[in-house]
Design a protein around this motif. Structure first.
Motif, PDB file in Angstrom:
ATOM      1  N   VAL A  31       0.840  -1.205   0.000  1.00  0.00           N
ATOM      2  CA  VAL A  31       0.000   0.000   0.000  1.00  0.00           C
ATOM      3  C   VAL A  31       0.874   1.253   0.000  1.00  0.00           C
ATOM      4  N   ALA A  32       1.971   1.214   0.733  1.00  0.00           N
ATOM      5  CA  ALA A  32       2.871   2.370   0.798  1.00  0.00           C
ATOM      6  C   ALA A  32       3.439   2.703  -0.572  1.00  0.00           C
ATOM      7  N   ILE A  33       3.708   1.680  -1.373  1.00  0.00           N
ATOM      8  CA  ILE A  33       4.242   1.904  -2.718  1.00  0.00           C
ATOM      9  C   ILE A  33       3.239   2.669  -3.569  1.00  0.00           C
ATOM     10  N   GLU A  34       1.955   2.310  -3.460  1.00  0.00           N
ATOM     11  CA  GLU A  34       0.914   2.972  -4.238  1.00  0.00           C
ATOM     12  C   GLU A  34       0.804   4.448  -3.859  1.00  0.00           C
ATOM     13  N   GLY A  35       0.892   4.751  -2.565  1.00  0.00           N
ATOM     14  CA  GLY A  35       0.820   6.129  -2.112  1.00  0.00           C
ATOM     15  C   GLY A  35      -0.522   6.793  -2.369  1.00  0.00           C
ATOM     16  N   ASP A  36      -1.574   5.998  -2.506  1.00  0.00           N
ATOM     17  CA  ASP A  36      -2.923   6.498  -2.799  1.00  0.00           C
ATOM     18  C   ASP A  36      -3.799   6.270  -1.568  1.00  0.00           C
ATOM     19  N   LEU A  37      -4.226   7.362  -0.930  1.00  0.00           N
ATOM     20  CA  LEU A  37      -4.970   7.242   0.323  1.00  0.00           C
ATOM     21  C   LEU A  37      -6.268   6.470   0.155  1.00  0.00           C
ATOM     22  N   LEU A  38      -7.025   6.772  -0.908  1.00  0.00           N
ATOM     23  CA  LEU A  38      -8.303   6.108  -1.118  1.00  0.00           C
ATOM     24  C   LEU A  38      -8.108   4.621  -1.392  1.00  0.00           C
ATOM     25  N   TYR A  39      -7.109   4.308  -2.211  1.00  0.00           N
ATOM     26  CA  TYR A  39      -6.855   2.899  -2.524  1.00  0.00           C
ATOM     27  C   TYR A  39      -6.344   2.154  -1.297  1.00  0.00           C
TER      28      TYR A  39
END
Length: 214
Positions: A142-150
């Protein structure tokens, strides 16, 4: 999304696997037997609280990742190493996350839906040692994505993987702690399979997203 990310289906399956932990599964009838006596909707409040705690973790982790997106290659390398370490923890049962002792829902004296909500939030924190390797792996991705909603959505899906079986157990009169303890005995073999998969994912993250870019 490539294998460097986590899919909702994988997150849901991870939640189902997490609940099979020997320090989680056998305790659920005890917790819910007390809870249902305080109100039929209390188990729903517990699962809602549990979901809130994991969603909050997803948001915080995503926010952290979004701050360092310009260093994505290093963030991916770090996440890949974390995933590999968590895989090794499961594969060789290293006990990196110490098991918690037996927990009784009777320690929570507040009744009603608010009491159930607070109990669920507390369980989300208390059970971290039990579900740590799998949860840490998801949070790393999740940290890699850096997208709060996702990040919030993915951890909500993970919590549903935990929560739906919990509700089934809560409202099933024929499921006892002894029966669930028998199921939990096979958790060791399942952990080894999951650990092996995590190691493969972590190595692929390092190779596909880091090494070939250097």
């Amino acid at each position: 999304m490539d294998i460097g990310g986590a899919t909702p289906l994988a997150a849901f399956i991870a939640g189902v696997i997490s609940i099979l932990s020997p320090c989680v599964l056998p305790l659920l009838p005890v917790i819910f037997a007390y809870s249902t006596s305080k109100g039929k909707l209390r188990p729903l409040a517990i699962v809602s609280g549990l979901s809130l705690s994991f969603v909050f973790m997803g948001i915080i982790t995503s926010a952290f990742g979004s701050l360092f997106q310009q260093y994505l290659i290093y963030l991916t390398a770090f996440a890949g190493i974390i995933v590999i370490l968590m895989g090794l923890t499961l594969l060789f049962d290293l006990g990196t996350f110490n098991s918690i002792g037996r927990f009784s829902g009777k320690q929570f004296k507040e009744n009603g839906l608010m009491g159930g909500l607070l109990l669920g939030i507390s369980l989300g924190i208390i059970w971290i040692p039990c579900v740590g390797p799998i949860l840490a792996s998801i949070l790393s991705l999740v940290a890699i994505e850096g997208d709060l909603l996702y990040g919030a959505f993915l951890l909500f899906v993970y919590s549903m993987g935990l929560g739906i079986p919990m509700l089934v157990i809560a409202y099933s009169a024929n499921i006892s702690s002894s029966k669930l303890s028998m199921i939990a005995k096979y958790d060791m073999y399942l952990k080894k399979v999951v650990g092996f998969i995590l190691i493969i994912v972590g190595v692929w993250m390092l190779y596909n997203n880091v090494l070939i870019r250097l």
